[in-house]
Design an enzyme around this catalytic site. Structure first.
Site, PDB file in Angstrom:
ATOM      1  N   TYR A  50       3.368 -13.208  -0.189  1.00  0.00           N
ATOM      2  CA  TYR A  50       3.457 -12.135   0.663  1.00  0.00           C
ATOM      3  C   TYR A  50       4.257 -12.241   1.858  1.00  0.00           C
ATOM      4  CZ  TYR A  50      -0.850 -11.058  -2.166  1.00  0.00           C
ATOM      5  OH  TYR A  50      -1.656 -10.734  -3.218  1.00  0.00           O
ATOM      6  N   HIS A 133      -1.623 -17.879  -8.977  1.00  0.00           N
ATOM      7  CA  HIS A 133      -1.234 -16.442  -8.712  1.00  0.00           C
ATOM      8  C   HIS A 133      -0.029 -16.180  -9.648  1.00  0.00           C
ATOM      9  CE1 HIS A 133       0.342 -13.597  -5.321  1.00  0.00           C
ATOM     10  NE2 HIS A 133      -0.217 -13.010  -6.400  1.00  0.00           N
TER      11      HIS A 133
END
Length: 320
Positions: A50, A133
């Site tokens: 992010y 992830h």
């Protein structure tokens, strides 16, 4: 490990703090974290992906004065952040111009480095939960090295819980069935308009006692307003007309029961017994307060039966 207190099953999703789809100032990002805290949210999620580490830094700044034992913190592994010689604009949806880059790495060394880097960026001494992830194209590497490394760290007490976060349910189902994980982060696959995780991963989680953190519950925007707005997206793509029509029909019935589409969208996943809580991405304090108010909204039980009667919600979907 219990991720959410029984009286507050909403947490903060950190992607917008990394400038997802638009810039957020440092001041506003930190104010967003503080607003979540003031609303009683005690689960905070982030990831190196992010904003190429920016979201982790901002979340850490917002949590710096909070008692560490008073909240649950999760981040992720699978991408290493490194520095290039020249700055460039990120090409994966985050409005950042930086020398930082990302590369895939599910190796043991990559997992250990990723965790250490996250701890430094956040400014904390531990991660409570670590997710593998987006290993969509890296199943073998994740299964062979990433998960065994996380299991070792869990057994040593370095981290409290491990799992995987993905935008699909099929591979998550395999992980739940084949690997000793504690939790999954299910993005956009158990929502009011797309509940098909009922077919695979949610039953698997119940069978194997794996908690679910449901995220992407608005499907990136389609369900976030009382009515779909022009240009509304579904999973970050322009929503097809059939989806827009379904969302408007859902909104019709919500309004007839004195509630709203986003309030129902927030409440829906929490009714499934495998779902421990939800994390909602917010980019401003106002969004936090709006979502917190929606989560407190009283929704008539007849809404759910009427949605099922209209063919807009699966009959087998658990409802509040």
């Amino acid at each position: 490990m219990k991720l959410f207190p029984d009286d507050q099953r909403v947490g903060l999703g950190g992607a917008p703090l990394g400038n997802l789809l638009g810039e957020v100032s440092d001041v506003e990002a930190i104010a967003t974290v503080n607003a979540a805290w003031d609303e009683g949210w005690r689960y905070f999620d982030t990831a190196p992906h992010y904003g190429l580490g920016l979201a982790e830094e901002r979340l850490g700044a917002g949590l710096r004065d909070k008692p560490r034992d008073a909240y649950v913190l999760s981040s992720k592994v699978g991408r290493i952040i490194y520095h290039a010689d020249e700055a460039a604009t990120d090409d994966e949806g985050f409005a950042v111009d930086t020398t930082r880059r990302r590369r895939w790495d599910f190796s043991r060394d990559g997992v250990l480095r990723s965790i250490e880097d996250s701890l430094q960026r956040i400014g904390t001494d531990r991660l409570d939960v670590v997710f593998v992830h987006d290993p969509d194209d890296h199943y073998e590497e994740a299964a062979a090295t990433a998960f065994p490394t996380l299991i070792e760290l869990r057994e040593q007490g370095v981290i409290g819980a491990i799992g995987s976060g993905m935008n699909q349910s099929a591979m998550l189902t395999r992980f739940v069935q084949e690997i000793d994980i504690d939790v999954i982060m299910l993005a956009g696959r158990y929502t009011l308009i797309d509940p098909d995780a009922l077919d695979d991963v949610l039953p698997a989680c119940l069978e194997h006692n794996v908690q679910v953190v449901a995220v992407g519950i608005f499907n990136s925007g389609l369900l976030s307003q009382p009515r779909p707005v022009p240009g509304a997206t579904f999973n970050y793509e322009p929503a097809a007309q059939a989806l827009l029509d379904k969302a408007n029909k859902l909104a019709d019935i919500c309004e007839s029961h004195g509630t709203t589409l986003p309030a129902a969208a927030l409440a829906f996943p929490l009714a499934h017994p495998a779902v421990g809580g939800i994390a909602v991405g917010c980019r401003t304090p106002e969004e936090v307060h709006t979502n917190a108010a929606l989560s407190r909204a009283k929704i008539p039980s007849t809404l759910w039966s009427d949605l099922k009667a209209a063919g807009l919600l699966r009959e087998d979907a658990p409802t509040p």
